[in-house]
Design a protein around this motif. Structure first.
Motif, PDB file in Angstrom:
ATOM      1  N   ARG A 192      19.331   1.427 -16.925  1.00 25.51           N
ATOM      2  CA  ARG A 192      19.065   0.021 -16.599  1.00 25.51           C
ATOM      3  C   ARG A 192      18.072  -0.033 -15.443  1.00 25.51           C
ATOM      4  NH1 ARG A 192      23.092  -5.019 -15.296  1.00 25.51           N
ATOM      5  NH2 ARG A 192      21.418  -6.449 -14.700  1.00 25.51           N
ATOM      6  N   ARG A 200      18.202  -8.624 -18.256  1.00 26.39           N
ATOM      7  CA  ARG A 200      18.693  -7.258 -18.015  1.00 26.39           C
ATOM      8  C   ARG A 200      17.804  -6.317 -18.816  1.00 26.39           C
ATOM      9  NH1 ARG A 200      22.985 -10.345 -18.886  1.00 26.39           N
ATOM     10  NH2 ARG A 200      23.738  -9.440 -20.845  1.00 26.39           N
ATOM     11  N   GLU A 202      26.538  -4.362 -24.556  1.00 25.95           N
ATOM     12  CA  GLU A 202      25.256  -5.060 -24.638  1.00 25.95           C
ATOM     13  C   GLU A 202      24.639  -4.933 -26.027  1.00 25.95           C
ATOM     14  OE1 GLU A 202      24.360  -6.983 -22.292  1.00 25.95           O
ATOM     15  OE2 GLU A 202      23.796  -5.965 -20.428  1.00 25.95           O
ATOM     16  N   VAL A 205      18.527  -9.739 -22.835  1.00 26.96           N
ATOM     17  CA  VAL A 205      18.586  -8.277 -22.722  1.00 26.96           C
ATOM     18  C   VAL A 205      17.326  -7.689 -23.363  1.00 26.96           C
ATOM     19  CG1 VAL A 205      19.845  -6.199 -23.398  1.00 26.96           C
ATOM     20  CG2 VAL A 205      21.099  -8.274 -22.751  1.00 26.96           C
TER      21      VAL A 205
END
Ligand code: PLP
Length: 448
Positions: free
Chosen positions: A84, A97, A254, A407
């Motif tokens: 990440r 994200r 996710e 995302v």
């Protein structure tokens, strides 16, 4: 599990590759000859082993990864980390994200070893003793050189001359693994000699180098040819990236809203994206797919969708793809791995159907993004991968404007530690942008 860099356990390595052929929105047009006749699989046996030809045309959705290969993937560093990019998110002040799959941790510094190992494995299984190939920036040549060393195969790499001169370190990497490296166009083949006679300073291109490597394989019975991108079997092997990423994201709860990657021939992007495109095509997930190319070689954004050769001399079968024409010689940008006139036929279909959106960037804006990424995340991206980074930053800024916590997943296909000349040129203000004015495809054969 603390930082997501830790999401790397061996159970995450898939035991099958994902083949997108049965899921494409329309059947893939077959390879053809200039007469229009379809090329039969057996006609490819002069240059490829049988199993790779079978994979090239297979309509099985899942294809088993042999156990010996799986062990090698594990030994060489798969699964690669899913990271990440928190510091990048913070620096952009974005609600998005951002996750990336980092293929640069593999021994030759990019994703290319994933298919190099598979190709060397099947060639050795069928008794081949020598492989020829082409390389642009040198990543593919390095990967095949290592795969050759592992499986005991001789490797000759035709390296695009401009890269051979600009990037001596990758030549040394290949030689260290035991490969023979020759600058292309070279005096060793008819295709190379013909070009050198007319133009001794020809900078070369991937297309020319492919012609030379194929000619060499056709003329030597113990030799087969190996290609690092574009073909279905290559993209198939790379799906290991996306299949791992999917499991890694699942562990984090996710799922991506946008999947981004850089496209030369399309292999690293397909590798990451196809397992998610599988979901979009079959389960109608709303995920967006963004494929990024350089303005200097804009096959998806400015090329035409039609039959063209994969190489400059016209030795390969004709493939239906987005192309700038096989005679197109891109300006010598630093992202050598993206200097190709065409793009994978399967990816071309997905672009046509609007499943994948294509964007093109200039190299100066790409390096600006790469430097920003290096200063936040610490990793210096390969100039090729930096194209994806630029698109990610644009998406993250858009998410900020729209207040959307989406995302973003992208492929950091390689590190740039052997591409520092490009960074130097950028930092000293010497980078120039170039793009074709007009694209002439009038010389291409009409075959359908
Ligand atoms: C070769 C290469 C590319 C481009 O090739 P694809 O087949 O489109 O993946 C992108 N990134 C890196 C690091 C490469 O080595």
């Amino acid at each position: 599990m603390g930082g997501v860099r830790g999401v790397q356990s061996p159970e995450l390595l898939p035991d099958k590759w994902y083949n997108i052929l049965p899921d494409l929105p329309e059947p893939l047009p077959p390879p053809r000859k200039p007469s229009g006749e379809v090329v039969s699989p057996s006609e490819l046996e002069a240059i490829f082993p049988k199993e790779l030809i079978r994979q090239e045309t297979s309509t099985e959705r899942w294809i088993s990864i042999p156990e010996e290969l799986r062990s090698l993937y594990l030994e060489l560093g798969r699964p690669t980390p899913l990271i990440r990019a928190r510091r990048l998110e913070q620096a952009l002040d974005t609600p998005a994200r951002i996750y990336f799959k980092y293929e640069g941790v593999l021994p030759t510094g990019s994703h290319k070893i994933n298919t190099a190992l598979a190709q060397a494995y099947y060639n050795r299984l069928e008794g081949v003793r020598r492989l020829t190939t082409e390389t642009g920036a040198g990543q593919w040549g390095s990967a095949l050189a290592l795969a050759g060393a592992i499986f005991g195969l001789k490797v000759r790499v035709y390296m695009v001359r401009v890269s051979y001169e600009q990037k001596p370190y990758r030549r040394i990497v290949m030689q260290t693994y035991g490969a023979e490296v020759v600058p292309s166009p070279s005096p060793y083949t008819d295709a190379g000699r013909r070009i050198l006679e007319k133009d001794p300073d020809n900078p070369g291109s991937l297309g020319i180098a492919i012609s030379e490597a194929i000619e060499d394989a056709v003329k030597n019975p113990d030799t087969k040819y190996s290609l690092g991108s574009v073909l279905n079997h290559v993209l198939l092997h790379q799906t290991i990236i996306g299949l791992e990423a999917k499991r890694q994201l699942e562990l984090l709860g996710e799922y991506p809203d946008v999947v981004i990657g850089a496209v030369g021939g399309g292999s690293n992007y397909a590798g990451l994206a196809y397992p998610f495109i599988h979901d979009r095509l079959r389960k109608n997930t709303g995920t967006r797919f963004v494929a990024v190319e350089p303005r200097a070689a804009p096959s998806m954004t400015r090329g035409e969708y039609r039959y063209d050769y994969g190489d400059t001399a016209g030795l390969t079968p004709l493939l239906k793809m987005h192309t700038l024409g096989h005679r197109y010689i891109p300006p010598p940008i630093h992202a050598g791995g993206l200097r190709y006139h065409g793009v994978a036929p399967t990816l071309s279909i997905l672009v046509n159907h609007g499943v994948v959106e294509a964007v093109a960037y200039k190299q100066t804006e790409v390096f600006e993004a790469a430097v920003f990424f290096a200063r936040t995340e610490g990793i210096i991206p390969a100039p090729e991968s930096a194209h994806a980074v630029k698109a990610v930053i644009d998406e993250a800024r858009k998410a900020r404007r729209e207040g959307e916590a989406k995302v973003i997943l992208f492929n950091l296909s390689g590190h740039g530690l052997l591409d520092l000349k490009g960074y130097e040129d950028y930092l000293e203000g010497r980078l120039v942008d170039a793009e074709p004015e007009k694209i002439d495809l009038s010389y291409l054969p009409e075959v359908d």
